[in-house]
Scaffold this active site. Structure first.
Site, PDB file in Angstrom:
ATOM      1  N   HIS A  10       3.116   9.480 -54.496  1.00 52.90           N
ATOM      2  CA  HIS A  10       1.750   9.405 -55.620  1.00 52.90           C
ATOM      3  C   HIS A  10       0.359   9.249 -54.518  1.00 52.90           C
ATOM      4  O   HIS A  10      -0.676   9.595 -55.040  1.00 52.90           O
ATOM      5  CB  HIS A  10       2.002   7.957 -56.388  1.00 52.90           C
ATOM      6  CG  HIS A  10       3.249   7.996 -57.352  1.00 52.90           C
ATOM      7  ND1 HIS A  10       3.291   8.959 -58.925  1.00 52.90           N
ATOM      8  CD2 HIS A  10       3.992   6.748 -57.770  1.00 52.90           C
ATOM      9  CE1 HIS A  10       4.513   8.412 -59.343  1.00 52.90           C
ATOM     10  NE2 HIS A  10       4.159   7.351 -58.916  1.00 52.90           N
ATOM     11  N   HIS A  33       8.346   6.551 -53.001  1.00 56.31           N
ATOM     12  CA  HIS A  33       7.794   7.007 -54.547  1.00 56.31           C
ATOM     13  C   HIS A  33       6.349   6.610 -54.217  1.00 56.31           C
ATOM     14  O   HIS A  33       5.578   7.624 -54.485  1.00 56.31           O
ATOM     15  CB  HIS A  33       8.837   5.754 -55.490  1.00 56.31           C
ATOM     16  CG  HIS A  33       8.166   5.717 -56.891  1.00 56.31           C
ATOM     17  ND1 HIS A  33       9.068   6.421 -57.782  1.00 56.31           N
ATOM     18  CD2 HIS A  33       7.449   5.442 -57.585  1.00 56.31           C
ATOM     19  CE1 HIS A  33       8.723   6.503 -59.125  1.00 56.31           C
ATOM     20  NE2 HIS A  33       7.101   6.142 -58.716  1.00 56.31           N
ATOM     21  N   GLU A  34       5.898   5.040 -54.044  1.00 62.36           N
ATOM     22  CA  GLU A  34       4.291   5.262 -54.803  1.00 62.36           C
ATOM     23  C   GLU A  34       3.798   5.945 -53.167  1.00 62.36           C
ATOM     24  O   GLU A  34       2.083   6.902 -53.719  1.00 62.36           O
ATOM     25  CB  GLU A  34       3.996   3.802 -54.052  1.00 62.36           C
ATOM     26  CG  GLU A  34       4.401   2.556 -54.866  1.00 62.36           C
ATOM     27  CD  GLU A  34       4.420   2.835 -56.245  1.00 62.36           C
ATOM     28  OE1 GLU A  34       3.296   3.960 -56.869  1.00 62.36           O
ATOM     29  OE2 GLU A  34       5.241   2.855 -57.294  1.00 62.36           O
TER      30      GLU A  34
END
Length: 419
Positions: free
Chosen positions: A22, A18-19
């Site tokens: 980003h 997820h990160e």
């Protein structure tokens, strides 16, 4: 111990992916990413690569990417401050020593008159009373050092707010997107290992205690008809068998091109809605191919997405209560139960959690990615950004409420655990 390992691996992977989404999209947009963190709270481990510090923190409740411009700078250099300057080979300032200047005897001490770290990248100041005002140019990757901790400056074109609406939206949306991508990849791996059911009326495996093994059925046998009714798919075959529990049925079977008839009495098994279903003790045939695995990954991810949205709808309409929600303690317990069922079931569980994380983060709630996307959307409609202080306050309140919800759900988990 197996449960703990499974939780660490699965949640570590979900948060990392997820990160990472980003981080990658933010870097592609030219945003300075100061930190990539797994967990919250005190640092356990960290290292720096290029411009980003990668950290693992104590509380494994998520993660974050700290982008320049999202939060106010921790150190403000104002006129009248005395700072030390260090220079690179090009004569530009590459380090500004805020305090403890005695530890850097080779730095040039100036009294700041004017400093611009965002646009002009200059610092003006006086070295002593005998020198006039001098202007020094600052390298775009210069650092300021406070308490011997170096932090890279963030020129405006490296800040989150300087990028276009599309670039910022992509950097925010990329996190949840990568959770869906991870689910597809995990389910593809599952399909390649376990195989995918083939919708043909062919015996895959025969169980040890069913009617099929007593009748002499073998793996690869094709069911041609049941009680004179021809069957062409696995679904057609099973629907007839399930509709006749504890009934004797006549099967026409094909084996290596030859036909023969067998009689089998179905057994009884409770279905998902507590109805009685007929079974004969066979499993569907399985196949393994890359194209089918890709299709399986996407279709299964779509089905999980629909199921989670249906559950959210039931929660909103009151058909589910908060008691049905699981927090960290509940998920930990469920993961332990799933891990005991084997690695393949754990693959499916990881995919479900990944889809769930992606959906939850896209909800239009403050402090979540979906809430931030709402503010970016409003900016696109208005033609100007929302006041950062007001947006920050909304996210702060939203985060506080989410933490309160987390505490309530965790308390429910603990109560269930001891009931």
């Amino acid at each position: 111990m197996n449960t703990l390992i499974a939780v660490i691996v699965i949640f570590g992977l979900l948060v990392f992916i997820h990160e990472w989404g980003h981080l990658i999209f933010a870097k592609r947009a030219g945003i300075l990413c100061r930190e990539f963190a797994i967990g919250f709270g005190p640092k356990i481990f960290s290292f720096k690569k290029n411009e980003t510090v990668y950290t693992i923190r104590l509380l494994p409740l998520g993660g974050f990417v700290r982008m320049a411009g999202e939060d106010p700078e921790m150190v403000h250099i104002k006129p009248g401050y005395e700072i030390g300057l260090l220079f690179n080979d090009s004569g530009k300032v590459n380090r500004m020593i805020i305090n403890n200047k005695s530890k850097h005897p080779d730095c040039k001490i100036i009294q700041v008159e004017k400093i611009d770290l965002e646009h002009d990248l200059i610092v003006q100041g006086y070295v002593d009373d005998n020198e006039g005002l001098t202007t020094y140019h600052i390298d775009e990757k210069a650092e300021y050092v406070y308490d011997e901790q170096a932090t890279q400056i963030a020129p405006y074109d490296r800040q989150f707010g300087s990028k276009t609406v599309g670039q910022r939206a992509a950097a925010i949306f990329a996190g949840p997107l990568m959770n869906f991508v991870l689910a597809v990849v995990v389910l593809m791996a599952y399909a390649m290992i376990a195989g995918m059911p083939v919708d043909e009326p062919v015996v895959g495996d025969v169980t040890d205690d069913g009617a099929a093994i007593e009748a002499g059925l073998e793996s690869g046998d094709r069911i041609v008809s049941i009680d004179g009714q021809s069957v062409d798919t696995w679904e057609e075959m099973t629907s007839i068998i399930q509709a006749n529990p504890n009934e004797t049925l006549q099967f026409e079977v094909e084996r290596e091109g030859e036909l023969f008839d067998v009689s089998m009495t179905t057994q009884e098994r409770e279905g998902p809605e507590e109805e009685e279903l007929g079974v004969i003790g066979v499993t569907a045939p399985m196949e393994r191919n890359f194209g089918g695995a890709i299709l399986f990954g996407f279709t299964q991810t779509y089905e999980y997405t629909v199921l989670i949205f249906e559950a959210l709808g039931m929660l909103i309409t009151g058909q589910f209560s908060l008691d049905h929600l699981a927090g960290p303690v509940g998920i930990y317990n469920y993961t332990g139960e799933v891990a005991a069922m084997g690695i393949l079931v754990l693959f499916q569980w990881a995919a479900i959690l990944s889809v769930n994380l992606g959906i939850i983060n896209l909800l239009p709630l403050p402090a979540l990615d979906g809430g931030r996307l709402i503010f970016i959307g409003l900016e696109a409609v208005r033609g100007k950004p929302i006041d950062p202080q007001k947006e920050g306050l909304v996210h702060f309140v939203g985060f506080a409420l989410l933490m309160l919800l987390m505490l309530v759900v965790t308390w429910n988990d603990i109560n269930k655990f001891f009931m």
